[in-house]
Design a protein around this motif. Structure first.
Motif, PDB file in Angstrom:
ATOM      1  N   PRO A 143       9.092  10.953  26.535  1.00  0.00           N
ATOM      2  CA  PRO A 143       8.524  12.266  26.212  1.00  0.00           C
ATOM      3  C   PRO A 143       8.655  12.661  24.751  1.00  0.00           C
ATOM      4  N   GLY A 144       9.679  12.146  24.060  1.00  0.00           N
ATOM      5  CA  GLY A 144       9.920  12.583  22.687  1.00  0.00           C
ATOM      6  C   GLY A 144       9.099  11.860  21.643  1.00  0.00           C
ATOM      7  N   ILE A 145       9.232  10.540  21.604  1.00  0.00           N
ATOM      8  CA  ILE A 145       8.580   9.780  20.527  1.00  0.00           C
ATOM      9  C   ILE A 145       7.525   8.816  21.035  1.00  0.00           C
ATOM     10  N   GLY A 146       7.310   8.778  22.344  1.00  0.00           N
ATOM     11  CA  GLY A 146       6.187   8.020  22.889  1.00  0.00           C
ATOM     12  C   GLY A 146       6.341   6.516  22.916  1.00  0.00           C
ATOM     13  N   VAL A 147       7.576   6.019  22.896  1.00  0.00           N
ATOM     14  CA  VAL A 147       7.767   4.564  23.037  1.00  0.00           C
ATOM     15  C   VAL A 147       7.742   4.219  24.521  1.00  0.00           C
ATOM     16  N   PRO A 148       7.494   2.957  24.876  1.00  0.00           N
ATOM     17  CA  PRO A 148       7.502   2.589  26.295  1.00  0.00           C
ATOM     18  C   PRO A 148       8.826   2.966  26.974  1.00  0.00           C
ATOM     19  N   GLN A 149       8.746   3.613  28.110  1.00  0.00           N
ATOM     20  CA  GLN A 149       9.926   4.108  28.813  1.00  0.00           C
ATOM     21  C   GLN A 149      10.835   2.977  29.274  1.00  0.00           C
ATOM     22  N   TRP A 150      10.265   1.805  29.542  1.00  0.00           N
ATOM     23  CA  TRP A 150      11.100   0.703  30.021  1.00  0.00           C
ATOM     24  C   TRP A 150      12.055   0.192  28.950  1.00  0.00           C
ATOM     25  N   TRP A 151      11.789   0.505  27.680  1.00  0.00           N
ATOM     26  CA  TRP A 151      12.746   0.155  26.635  1.00  0.00           C
ATOM     27  C   TRP A 151      14.103   0.815  26.911  1.00  0.00           C
ATOM     28  N   TYR A 152      14.072   1.997  27.498  1.00  0.00           N
ATOM     29  CA  TYR A 152      15.306   2.700  27.839  1.00  0.00           C
ATOM     30  C   TYR A 152      15.838   2.290  29.215  1.00  0.00           C
ATOM     31  N   SER A 153      14.944   2.248  30.209  1.00  0.00           N
ATOM     32  CA  SER A 153      15.397   2.040  31.583  1.00  0.00           C
ATOM     33  C   SER A 153      15.858   0.613  31.866  1.00  0.00           C
ATOM     34  N   VAL A 154      15.456  -0.352  31.035  1.00  0.00           N
ATOM     35  CA  VAL A 154      15.834  -1.745  31.295  1.00  0.00           C
ATOM     36  C   VAL A 154      17.345  -1.964  31.195  1.00  0.00           C
ATOM     37  N   TRP A 155      18.038  -1.075  30.480  1.00  0.00           N
ATOM     38  CA  TRP A 155      19.482  -1.249  30.305  1.00  0.00           C
ATOM     39  C   TRP A 155      20.273  -0.850  31.539  1.00  0.00           C
ATOM     40  N   LEU A 156      19.678  -0.026  32.408  1.00  0.00           N
ATOM     41  CA  LEU A 156      20.399   0.402  33.608  1.00  0.00           C
ATOM     42  C   LEU A 156      20.715  -0.771  34.541  1.00  0.00           C
ATOM     43  N   PRO A 157      19.738  -1.608  34.928  1.00  0.00           N
ATOM     44  CA  PRO A 157      20.125  -2.741  35.779  1.00  0.00           C
ATOM     45  C   PRO A 157      21.034  -3.742  35.078  1.00  0.00           C
ATOM     46  N   ILE A 158      20.869  -3.904  33.764  1.00  0.00           N
ATOM     47  CA  ILE A 158      21.716  -4.861  33.035  1.00  0.00           C
ATOM     48  C   ILE A 158      23.182  -4.438  33.093  1.00  0.00           C
ATOM     49  N   PHE A 159      23.444  -3.172  32.765  1.00  0.00           N
ATOM     50  CA  PHE A 159      24.840  -2.722  32.752  1.00  0.00           C
ATOM     51  C   PHE A 159      25.373  -2.464  34.153  1.00  0.00           C
ATOM     52  N   SER A 160      24.497  -2.146  35.106  1.00  0.00           N
ATOM     53  CA  SER A 160      24.947  -2.047  36.494  1.00  0.00           C
ATOM     54  C   SER A 160      25.409  -3.409  36.992  1.00  0.00           C
ATOM     55  N   ALA A 161      24.689  -4.466  36.615  1.00  0.00           N
ATOM     56  CA  ALA A 161      25.098  -5.821  36.987  1.00  0.00           C
ATOM     57  C   ALA A 161      26.431  -6.180  36.332  1.00  0.00           C
ATOM     58  N   LEU A 162      26.617  -5.762  35.060  1.00  0.00           N
ATOM     59  CA  LEU A 162      27.881  -6.037  34.375  1.00  0.00           C
ATOM     60  C   LEU A 162      29.044  -5.330  35.067  1.00  0.00           C
ATOM     61  N   ILE A 163      28.832  -4.057  35.463  1.00  0.00           N
ATOM     62  CA  ILE A 163      29.890  -3.320  36.153  1.00  0.00           C
ATOM     63  C   ILE A 163      30.187  -3.967  37.506  1.00  0.00           C
ATOM     64  N   THR A 164      29.137  -4.433  38.179  1.00  0.00           N
ATOM     65  CA  THR A 164      29.343  -5.125  39.456  1.00  0.00           C
ATOM     66  C   THR A 164      30.232  -6.355  39.268  1.00  0.00           C
ATOM     67  N   LEU A 165      29.945  -7.139  38.238  1.00  0.00           N
ATOM     68  CA  LEU A 165      30.756  -8.336  37.973  1.00  0.00           C
ATOM     69  C   LEU A 165      32.189  -7.964  37.600  1.00  0.00           C
ATOM     70  N   ARG A 166      32.350  -6.906  36.820  1.00  0.00           N
ATOM     71  CA  ARG A 166      33.692  -6.458  36.447  1.00  0.00           C
ATOM     72  C   ARG A 166      34.480  -6.000  37.682  1.00  0.00           C
TER      73      ARG A 166
END
Length: 197
Positions: A143-166
């Motif tokens: 909504p702010g600067i108009g970049v693709p939203q998946w640039w932000y949301s892609v980090w959620l599954p990545i770090f969720s997977a890291l927390i799962t492994l931890r």
């Protein structure tokens, strides 16, 4: 100089209260990743905020993108710090339940907690992959600067997977850790140093 040890009737020495706490599991490996990411994200947040303050002070405008980037970095920081907290077994717990009972029960509660954290973040990882896919497929923009939203949301599954492994790593390490027996109402208790299988 060592302080004199207090004795009880019958010559039994009082147990050291610090020795009655549950033993911490062996330290996790590779925590430098979370530590350095935390430092980098905090530095970026400080620089962005400082630059915006300077621009606002000397001009009538501000950087329009700073709020969106700052919110994203704070969410990312929470995920990174959450991963480090899971790996170090520092998440909050209800001590009334977690620190009561015999050594076997305390160990079971600790392992149950780690397993539930792993299951929760595994579920978040799976569900957030769908969110990322939808953001990409429907070409959502921020909504702010108009970049693709998946640039932000892609980090959620990545770090969720890291927390799962931890969390799974913590679960495994807790299986090898020894848990000492707590003191009873009279303050007496036996310290278990042997690892529980």
């Amino acid at each position: 100089m060592t302080p004199p040890s207090s004795s009880r009737p019958g010559g039994a020495a009082a147990p050291d209260p610090s020795s009655l706490a549950p033993a911490t599991p062996p330290p996790a490996k590779g925590l430098w990743l979370e530590d350095w990411l935390t430092v980098a994200i905090m530095a970026l947040l400080a620089l962005i905020t400082f630059a915006n303050v300077i621009v606002r002070y000397f001009t009538d405008g501000s950087f329009a993108w700073t709020e969106e980037i700052s919110v994203f970095l704070m969410i990312l920081l929470a995920m990174v710090a959450g991963s480090a907290a899971v790996a170090r077994d520092l998440h909050i717990r209800i001590e009334y339940f977690a620190d009561r009972g015999n050594a076997r029960r305390r160990k079971a509660f600790a392992r149950f907690g780690a397993l539930m954290v792993a299951l929760l973040f595994a579920l978040i990882c799976v569900l957030s992959i769908r969110v990322v896919y939808d953001d990409y497929r429907f070409e959502e923009t921020s909504p702010g600067i108009g970049v693709p939203q998946w640039w932000y949301s892609v980090w959620l599954p990545i770090f969720s997977a890291l927390i799962t492994l931890r969390a799974l790593g913590l679960f495994a390490r807790q299986g090898k850790a020894s848990f000492e027996a707590p003191a009873d109402d009279t303050g007496e208790g036996t310290v278990t140093t042997k690892e529980l299988a």
